[in-house]
Design a protein around this motif. Structure first.
Motif, PDB file in Angstrom:
ATOM      1  N   ARG A 119      40.248  79.194  45.251  1.00 11.56           N
ATOM      2  CA  ARG A 119      41.131  80.207  45.809  1.00 11.56           C
ATOM      3  C   ARG A 119      41.602  79.828  47.217  1.00 11.56           C
ATOM      4  N   LEU A 120      40.689  79.222  47.988  1.00  6.71           N
ATOM      5  CA  LEU A 120      41.043  78.835  49.345  1.00  6.71           C
ATOM      6  C   LEU A 120      42.104  77.740  49.352  1.00  6.71           C
ATOM      7  N   VAL A 121      41.948  76.738  48.495  1.00  2.00           N
ATOM      8  CA  VAL A 121      42.943  75.660  48.413  1.00  2.00           C
ATOM      9  C   VAL A 121      44.287  76.214  47.970  1.00  2.00           C
ATOM     10  N   GLN A 122      44.267  77.107  46.992  1.00  6.36           N
ATOM     11  CA  GLN A 122      45.503  77.719  46.523  1.00  6.36           C
ATOM     12  C   GLN A 122      46.166  78.552  47.616  1.00  6.36           C
ATOM     13  N   PHE A 123      45.339  79.196  48.427  1.00  7.20           N
ATOM     14  CA  PHE A 123      45.872  80.031  49.505  1.00  7.20           C
ATOM     15  C   PHE A 123      46.463  79.174  50.625  1.00  7.20           C
ATOM     16  N   LEU A 124      45.779  78.091  50.976  1.00 11.77           N
ATOM     17  CA  LEU A 124      46.246  77.229  52.059  1.00 11.77           C
ATOM     18  C   LEU A 124      47.396  76.322  51.642  1.00 11.77           C
ATOM     19  N   PHE A 125      47.405  75.907  50.384  1.00 11.23           N
ATOM     20  CA  PHE A 125      48.444  74.999  49.874  1.00 11.23           C
ATOM     21  C   PHE A 125      49.017  75.580  48.591  1.00 11.23           C
ATOM     22  N   PRO A 126      49.823  76.635  48.691  1.00  9.05           N
ATOM     23  CA  PRO A 126      50.323  77.329  47.496  1.00  9.05           C
ATOM     24  C   PRO A 126      51.226  76.480  46.614  1.00  9.05           C
ATOM     25  N   VAL A 127      51.764  75.379  47.145  1.00 11.63           N
ATOM     26  CA  VAL A 127      52.659  74.555  46.328  1.00 11.63           C
ATOM     27  C   VAL A 127      51.883  73.598  45.437  1.00 11.63           C
ATOM     28  N   GLU A 128      50.569  73.468  45.663  1.00  4.08           N
ATOM     29  CA  GLU A 128      49.785  72.544  44.864  1.00  4.08           C
ATOM     30  C   GLU A 128      49.539  73.117  43.467  1.00  4.08           C
ATOM     31  N   SER A 129      49.367  72.216  42.496  1.00  2.67           N
ATOM     32  CA  SER A 129      49.097  72.643  41.128  1.00  2.67           C
ATOM     33  C   SER A 129      47.670  73.161  41.000  1.00  2.67           C
ATOM     34  N   GLU A 130      47.436  73.931  39.945  1.00  3.15           N
ATOM     35  CA  GLU A 130      46.085  74.418  39.696  1.00  3.15           C
ATOM     36  C   GLU A 130      45.117  73.268  39.462  1.00  3.15           C
ATOM     37  N   GLY A 131      45.623  72.197  38.860  1.00  7.05           N
ATOM     38  CA  GLY A 131      44.774  71.038  38.607  1.00  7.05           C
ATOM     39  C   GLY A 131      44.266  70.421  39.895  1.00  7.05           C
ATOM     40  N   LYS A 132      45.155  70.263  40.878  1.00 13.40           N
ATOM     41  CA  LYS A 132      44.743  69.679  42.147  1.00 13.40           C
ATOM     42  C   LYS A 132      43.764  70.598  42.872  1.00 13.40           C
ATOM     43  N   ALA A 133      44.015  71.894  42.848  1.00 16.67           N
ATOM     44  CA  ALA A 133      43.097  72.839  43.482  1.00 16.67           C
ATOM     45  C   ALA A 133      41.729  72.801  42.806  1.00 16.67           C
ATOM     46  N   ALA A 134      41.734  72.691  41.466  1.00 13.84           N
ATOM     47  CA  ALA A 134      40.468  72.638  40.736  1.00 13.84           C
ATOM     48  C   ALA A 134      39.702  71.363  41.075  1.00 13.84           C
ATOM     49  N   ALA A 135      40.390  70.226  41.189  1.00 14.13           N
ATOM     50  CA  ALA A 135      39.734  68.960  41.503  1.00 14.13           C
ATOM     51  C   ALA A 135      39.084  69.005  42.886  1.00 14.13           C
ATOM     52  N   TRP A 136      39.820  69.530  43.864  1.00 18.14           N
ATOM     53  CA  TRP A 136      39.269  69.624  45.210  1.00 18.14           C
ATOM     54  C   TRP A 136      38.115  70.622  45.265  1.00 18.14           C
ATOM     55  N   ALA A 137      38.203  71.694  44.489  1.00 17.83           N
ATOM     56  CA  ALA A 137      37.121  72.685  44.463  1.00 17.83           C
ATOM     57  C   ALA A 137      35.848  72.070  43.890  1.00 17.83           C
ATOM     58  N   ILE A 138      35.987  71.280  42.831  1.00 22.00           N
ATOM     59  CA  ILE A 138      34.827  70.603  42.243  1.00 22.00           C
ATOM     60  C   ILE A 138      34.187  69.672  43.258  1.00 22.00           C
ATOM     61  N   PHE A 139      35.026  68.898  43.956  1.00 19.59           N
ATOM     62  CA  PHE A 139      34.534  67.950  44.957  1.00 19.59           C
ATOM     63  C   PHE A 139      33.810  68.667  46.101  1.00 19.59           C
ATOM     64  N   LEU A 140      34.395  69.742  46.619  1.00 19.71           N
ATOM     65  CA  LEU A 140      33.788  70.457  47.739  1.00 19.71           C
ATOM     66  C   LEU A 140      32.465  71.112  47.341  1.00 19.71           C
ATOM     67  N   ALA A 141      32.423  71.716  46.150  1.00 24.18           N
ATOM     68  CA  ALA A 141      31.187  72.364  45.702  1.00 24.18           C
ATOM     69  C   ALA A 141      30.086  71.334  45.452  1.00 24.18           C
ATOM     70  N   ALA A 142      30.454  70.186  44.882  1.00 24.57           N
ATOM     71  CA  ALA A 142      29.465  69.139  44.629  1.00 24.57           C
ATOM     72  C   ALA A 142      28.916  68.570  45.936  1.00 24.57           C
ATOM     73  N   THR A 143      29.775  68.442  46.948  1.00 17.88           N
ATOM     74  CA  THR A 143      29.335  67.949  48.250  1.00 17.88           C
ATOM     75  C   THR A 143      28.351  68.928  48.887  1.00 17.88           C
ATOM     76  N   ALA A 144      28.684  70.226  48.843  1.00 13.81           N
ATOM     77  CA  ALA A 144      27.767  71.245  49.374  1.00 13.81           C
ATOM     78  C   ALA A 144      26.455  71.238  48.598  1.00 13.81           C
ATOM     79  N   PHE A 145      26.537  71.071  47.291  1.00 13.97           N
ATOM     80  CA  PHE A 145      25.368  71.021  46.422  1.00 13.97           C
ATOM     81  C   PHE A 145      24.429  69.891  46.848  1.00 13.97           C
ATOM     82  N   ALA A 146      25.001  68.728  47.191  1.00 16.71           N
ATOM     83  CA  ALA A 146      24.193  67.584  47.611  1.00 16.71           C
ATOM     84  C   ALA A 146      23.608  67.786  48.999  1.00 16.71           C
ATOM     85  N   PHE A 147      24.424  68.298  49.927  1.00 12.65           N
ATOM     86  CA  PHE A 147      23.965  68.456  51.298  1.00 12.65           C
ATOM     87  C   PHE A 147      22.846  69.490  51.421  1.00 12.65           C
ATOM     88  N   VAL A 148      22.836  70.473  50.542  1.00 14.69           N
ATOM     89  CA  VAL A 148      21.808  71.512  50.616  1.00 14.69           C
ATOM     90  C   VAL A 148      20.418  70.936  50.324  1.00 14.69           C
TER      91      VAL A 148
END
Length: 304
Positions: A119-148
């Motif tokens: 939702r944050l990626v879509q809000f900050l970059f509304p012109v991006e496709s859902e696919g790109k937002a989903a890819a970045w969301a997966i990457f960010l969540a996985a990074t947080a998952f590892a750092f924890v």
């Protein structure tokens, strides 16, 4: 080896707190209706298909760890204090901990952080496709998952492995839109990792603290040796921590590029048979419905 002393109640507090925070954030983002939809019982064959894809992936990650331990870190034995604590508990407490850990962490990292990142990626970059937002969301969540999992600072390669597992769990949630899929896969990873540790543990030397070919993973980062006050157990990190962080960034960028440019079908919901194939999330069609930040008034394409 002396197992660190810890009460069962104390051990269970962590997953319960994660479950509470993750569940609260998840329900806040998707609402009751969205939560019920994402927590509905998945078809058995869909779980089996996701598991069939996950198993060789997980074995590849474990092979990466094994090769690192043998040839880079040059260790012959691994002592994990967290695993030792779990194995010292009864079967009921062990199963309860592993189940709560998988449920709570997936609610937090996939249900809350990944949904929020999308939702944050879509809000900050509304012109991006859902696919790109989903890819970045997966990457960010996985990074947080590892750092924890900061106790792996003494074993940075495990940080990379957890990130890779987090990528798969995030992907499985994106394409299935069902949180039980990553929960089940997460539980399988935890159980498999513990089972392999038990097999490895049988080869443990009599006095692991006195050997230099032992990788010691403390229960708490930077904790002192409980049998040698003022000293830290001897560890062989192999891959430096900064190098593991750099590797995570490279792998994450490669995942985003691959999912968006090389093989956009990777993020298609129907890839696990959960939705019709024509509802491809990575296509970036102009007809795709955009969501506003934290807005559930309009469904995404993969929500049907």
């Amino acid at each position: 080896m002396r197992t660190p002393e810890i009460r069962r109640e104390t051990l269970l507090i962590s997953p319960i707190l994660v479950l509470f925070v993750g569940g609260s954030g998840f329900f806040f983002l998707v609402g009751v209706a969205g939560a019920l939809e994402r927590l509905s019982s998945p078809a058995i064959w869909k779980v089996a298909r996701a598991t069939g894809i996950f198993l060789p992936y997980a074995l590849s990650v474990l092979a990466f760890l094994t090769l690192h331990d043998r040839y880079l870190a040059k260790v012959n034995f691994v002592v994990d204090e967290a695993a030792e604590v779990l194995l010292s508990l009864g079967p009921v407490t062990l199963v309860s901990f592993l189940s709560l850990a998988a449920l709570g962490e997936e609610l937090l990292f996939r249900g809350f952080l990944q949904e929020g990142a999308f939702r944050l990626v879509q809000f900050l970059f509304p012109v991006e496709s859902e696919g790109k937002a989903a890819a970045w969301a997966i990457f960010l969540a996985a990074t947080a998952f590892a750092f924890v999992h900061q106790r792996y600072r003494t074993y940075p390669t495990a940080f990379v492995a957890i990130f890779l597992v987090g990528l798969f769990l995030g992907w499985s949630y994106t394409v299935s839109r069902n949180l039980w899929i990553p929960i089940i896969l997460h539980a399988l990873w935890n159980a498999g990792e513990l089972a392999l540790y038990i097999v490895w543990r049988k080869r443990e030397p009599t006095n692991p603290r006195g050997r230099k070919d032992v990788l010691w993973i403390p229960l708490v980062p930077d904790a002192h040796d409980d049998e040698r006050p003022g000293e830290c157990p001897h560890v062989h990190p192999g891959l430096p921590y900064w190098a593991s962080v750099l590797l995570v960034g490279i792998l994450g960028a490669a995942f985003v590029w691959f999912a968006l440019d090389a093989f956009p079908e990777l993020l298609r919901p129907g890839i696990l048979g959960s939705l019709p194939h024509e509802l491809a999330v990575g296509a970036g069609d102009e007809g795709h419905v955009r969501e506003k930040f934290l807005s559930l008034e309009k469904p995404r394409p993969w929500d049907g």
